[in-house]
Write a protein that holds these residues in place. Structure first.
Motif, PDB file in Angstrom:
ATOM      1  N   GLU A 174     -29.972   8.234   0.183  1.00 42.21           N
ATOM      2  CA  GLU A 174     -30.374   9.589  -0.178  1.00 42.21           C
ATOM      3  C   GLU A 174     -31.402   9.522  -1.303  1.00 42.21           C
ATOM      4  O   GLU A 174     -31.275   8.704  -2.219  1.00 42.21           O
ATOM      5  CB  GLU A 174     -29.159  10.420  -0.619  1.00 42.21           C
ATOM      6  N   TRP A 296     -30.715  16.264  -3.146  1.00 40.06           N
ATOM      7  CA  TRP A 296     -30.505  14.969  -2.483  1.00 40.06           C
ATOM      8  C   TRP A 296     -30.653  15.160  -0.981  1.00 40.06           C
ATOM      9  O   TRP A 296     -30.007  16.013  -0.379  1.00 40.06           O
ATOM     10  CB  TRP A 296     -29.112  14.443  -2.788  1.00 40.06           C
ATOM     11  N   PRO A 298     -30.885  12.839   2.835  1.00 42.34           N
ATOM     12  CA  PRO A 298     -30.817  11.508   3.481  1.00 42.34           C
ATOM     13  C   PRO A 298     -32.180  11.114   4.058  1.00 42.34           C
ATOM     14  O   PRO A 298     -32.838  11.936   4.709  1.00 42.34           O
ATOM     15  CB  PRO A 298     -29.776  11.706   4.572  1.00 42.34           C
TER      16      PRO A 298
END
Length: 379
Positions: A174, A296, A298
């Motif tokens: 992330e 955040w 991925p």
């Protein structure tokens, strides 16, 4: 209100010969000449039924002068020597001529006040064949359900074997990246973002608040005049007169009935109206703005799967403003016999638990009679 009075004659039953419904004017039984006595319920008179609505006696009033004279003689008394009933104005017993003394017994006075009409006796229920069959089926079902439930929850142990083990491990990379979001202006507090160090300690931040527009955020109720609201109610109102009667036991086999015309009340429907405040929904507007922040997200995933070999993590390195999130799943497939080959899946939550299971290893399973596996333990 005018009163209407009349005398009602009662009746008694002879306990010597069984004669019934003897008029109260007879102090001796017309059948066996036995004098009416205080014992044996011979002085408990039946004055007949009354109309449920008015309380008026269903019997005709007494018009015979001799009977009226007896009714006005006062309460009967019973001779202390022979027990015979005597007129209230008599000084000597008509049966044995004994003088009336202080030991003479008084006649019982019955309470003839308003009473609820007797309820009809309930008819005995008769169950037909169909009803009995239904009851039998329901009873059998209840007993059968209880028996099946008890039997089904009984447990027994079975032997099994591990036929397969599987594991999966993944690393999700992330990255802390800039994002554009929207929010309500009064909730936005300008805050400078802070970058993470080794994947922690970050602060999302709120900067560059812009492009604010008015949008509906909700509704509220506001007064919008009044309205007339009416509700149907009922009240008691005078609607003429009705006859109401009461009876009083005179203690000598006769009762005095007094009837009066009283005000009758009926239910009347009416509209109860009132003025109430009327409300309407009014939209609530607020400023919704665009702002810059961080989040955040991925950006990469690496995954490894295996069966019997020890679980391991894939290789993936986090850089600046990045972090790694771990995911792991473990399953153990157990085969056991219970009237045929069956399978049960065990899902350990940690690597230590998973490594306790080996392919070909024996397993003891606790299983209910309904086939539910309660527990599986490696041997």
């Amino acid at each position: 209100m005018a009163e209407r009075r009349r005398i009602i004659e009662g009746s008694w039953n002879c306990t010597s010969c069984g004669a019934r419904n003897i008029p109260a004017r007879h102090k001796n039984c017309p059948s066996c000449n036995n004098p009416r006595e205080l014992s044996g319920k011979e002085s408990e008179f039946d004055f007949g039924d009354v109309d449920a609505a008015s309380g008026k006696s269903t019997r005709e009033g007494v018009s015979d002068e001799q009977a009226l004279d007896m009714a006005g003689a006062g309460e009967d008394w019973f001779c202390a020597y022979c027990g015979a009933a005597n007129r209230g104005d008599g000084t000597r017993c008509r049966q044995c001529s004994a003088e009336r003394g202080s030991d003479a017994k008084a006649a019982p006075i019955a309470d003839l006040g308003p009473q609820a009409p007797p309820k009809p006796a309930p008819k005995p229920r008769r169950f037909g064949k169909v009803a009995l069959i239904v009851v039998g089926i329901l009873s059998s079902c209840c007993l059968g359900t209880c028996a099946v439930g008890f039997w089904g929850n009984m447990k027994h142990e079975l032997k099994g074997e591990v036929v397969a083990t599987n594991w999966r491990r993944a690393l999700v990379l992330e990255r802390f990246v800039p994002v554009t979001r929207t929010g309500w202006r009064n909730e936005l507090v300008p805050t400078e973002p802070r970058m993470p160090v080794n994947g922690t300690g970050e602060l999302l931040g709120v900067t560059n608040i812009r492009d604010c527009v008015s949008r509906q955020r909700g509704t509220r109720q506001v007064a919008d005049g009044t309205r007339r609201v009416c509700r149907t109610k009922t009240r008691k109102v005078a609607c003429g007169t009705e006859e109401k009667c009461t009876r009083r036991d005179k203690g000598n086999g006769f009762a005095e009935e007094v009837c009066r015309d009283v005000t009758k009340y009926c239910n009347e429907s009416y509209e109860d109206c009132d003025t109430e405040t009327r409300y309407r929904d009014e939209p609530i507007y607020a400023q919704q703005c665009t702002y810059d922040s961080y989040a955040w997200k991925p950006v990469d995933t690496r995954e490894l799967k295996g069966t019997e070999e020890p679980p391991r993590w894939p290789e993936l390195t986090a850089g600046t403003n990045e972090r790694l999130r771990r995911e792991e799943d473990y399953t153990v497939l157990v085969r056991y016999d219970d009237d045929g080959v069956k399978q049960h899946e065990v899902t350990p939550t940690r690597e230590e638990e998973f490594r306790a299971w080996k392919k070909g290893q024996g397993v003891t399973l606790t299983v209910t009679n309904l086939g539910k596996v309660e527990q599986a333990v490696p041997r």
